[in-house]
Design an enzyme around this catalytic site. Structure first.
Site, short mmCIF file in Angstrom:
data_model
loop_
_atom_site.label_atom_id
_atom_site.label_comp_id
_atom_site.label_asym_id
_atom_site.label_seq_id
_atom_site.Cartn_x
_atom_site.Cartn_y
_atom_site.Cartn_z
N HIS A 1 0.82 -1.21 0.00
CA HIS A 1 0.00 0.00 0.00
C HIS A 1 0.86 1.27 0.00
O HIS A 1 1.94 1.31 0.57
CB HIS A 1 -0.96 0.01 1.18
N ASN A 2 0.35 2.28 -0.70
CA ASN A 2 0.97 3.60 -0.78
C ASN A 2 2.30 3.61 -1.54
O ASN A 2 3.02 4.61 -1.51
CB ASN A 2 1.20 4.22 0.61
#
Length: 337
Positions: free
Chosen positions: A246-247
């Site tokens: 994620h991210n």
């Protein structure tokens, strides 16, 4: 960032008073202020609620645009002017719990193969067993293989080739993208926090953005962002059995060989090359045009244009020199008598 309503449903107009109620927090501020989204302390914008658990004096460094911040009592007085305080004993945990109650990911469920609210171009080729959920859109000449599920609100561009048994949610996909069979796009990233009863999942409120001409190999996974977006830059090529956390932001024309693993919040520069089984720890920066040898384990930033190898990874010349030295030392040993 504001939570994207195509992918997440909310209670409607959510106020700080409601946040305080759900978080079990004491509000210092106007309870009627409306909240649009959730964010980290550094990236919070207008209408966002964030959390802070660092040294109390460092609370002054959070984004002054935030509507409110969940903090412990000793940090409340250090918040920037205009940022309301939501005071509680476990800011991160209560931010996750309250946010997860207010904003819920739209589920991958459907009562029919193609939702009447979906938009599918007449020239798209859709195989048997495909499910297209409400609010999804599929562009011209895109091909989708059997058994694939396109989640609520997902946008897929023109001339894409989506293999069989792919699942896509919380994602915006550009033109000419190729996703091989078994790819998973947009599921929750690995966010865990300790609670009073043990480990709890942290809700993930971001999206995945896949730009034009990206290729992703079979059984690879790209997690959606926690607050911001996971981004795969145009013409990037990802091999089979890779994981993008994620991210993560992956630049343009990056190549990631099989079994590559990129932990959350990493930044991969344009033109980088990652060999097979390369692994990157969270929050690491891989420079523009840099390369990782196969099996490298990276725990710190790599400058632009350099080639590193080994675990922990270091400049390839240093790594090879160490290997040569060790080889010489073993050869010098005399056999035991």
């Amino acid at each position: 960032m504001p939570v994207d309503s195509r992918f997440f449903a909310s209670e409607g107009a959510v106020t700080l008073g409601r946040w305080a109620e759900l978080a079990g927090a004491d509000l210092v501020g106007d309870p009627k202020i409306e909240v649009r989204g959730v964010a980290s302390a550094s990236s919070a914008g207008r209408g966002d609620v964030c959390f802070f658990e660092g040294k109390p004096v460092d609370a002054a460094k959070i984004s002054p645009d935030a509507a409110a911040c969940l903090v412990k009592s000793e940090a409340a007085e250090h918040l920037p002017a205009g940022v309301a305080a939501l005071i509680c004993e476990a800011p991160k945990l209560m931010h996750a719990r309250a946010g997860g109650e207010i904003f819920k990911v739209r589920p991958l469920v459907a009562s029919e193969a193609f939702s009447p609210d979906a938009q599918i171009h007449d020239s798209a080729e859709i195989s048997i067993g495909v499910v297209v959920c409400a609010g999804a859109a599929i562009g011209e000449r895109t091909q989708i293989g059997p058994g694939t599920v396109i989640g609520p609100g997902v946008q897929i561009g023109r001339d894409c080739v989506i293999g069989s048994h792919v699942s896509i949610e919380c994602a915006l996909i550009g033109d000419g993208v190729k996703l091989a069979s078994g790819v998973r796009i947009g599921q929750a990233g690995f966010g865990v926090i300790g609670g009073p009863e043990g480990a709890e999942d942290i809700p993930q409120f971001g999206r995945v953005i896949i730009q034009d001409k990206v290729t992703i190999g079979s059984n690879s996974t790209v997690d959606r962002g926690a607050f911001d977006d996971t981004i795969i830059g145009e013409r990037t090529k990802i091999d089979n059995l890779c994981h993008i956390g994620h991210n993560v932001v992956v630049g343009r024309s990056v190549a990631i060989a099989a079994y590559g693993g990129i932990s959350g919040s990493c930044w991969i520069g344009d033109g980088a090359r990652l060999g097979g089984r390369a692994g990157v720890a969270d929050h690491v920066r891989i420079g523009v045009g840099s390369s990782l040898a196969a099996g490298a384990g990276v725990f710190r930033d790599i400058p632009d244009g350099e080639t590193w190898g080994g675990t922990p990874a270091r400049p390839l010349r240093d790594y090879m020199r160490e290997i040569a030295w060790l080889s010489k030392q073993t050869k010098k040993r005399k056999p035991a008598q």
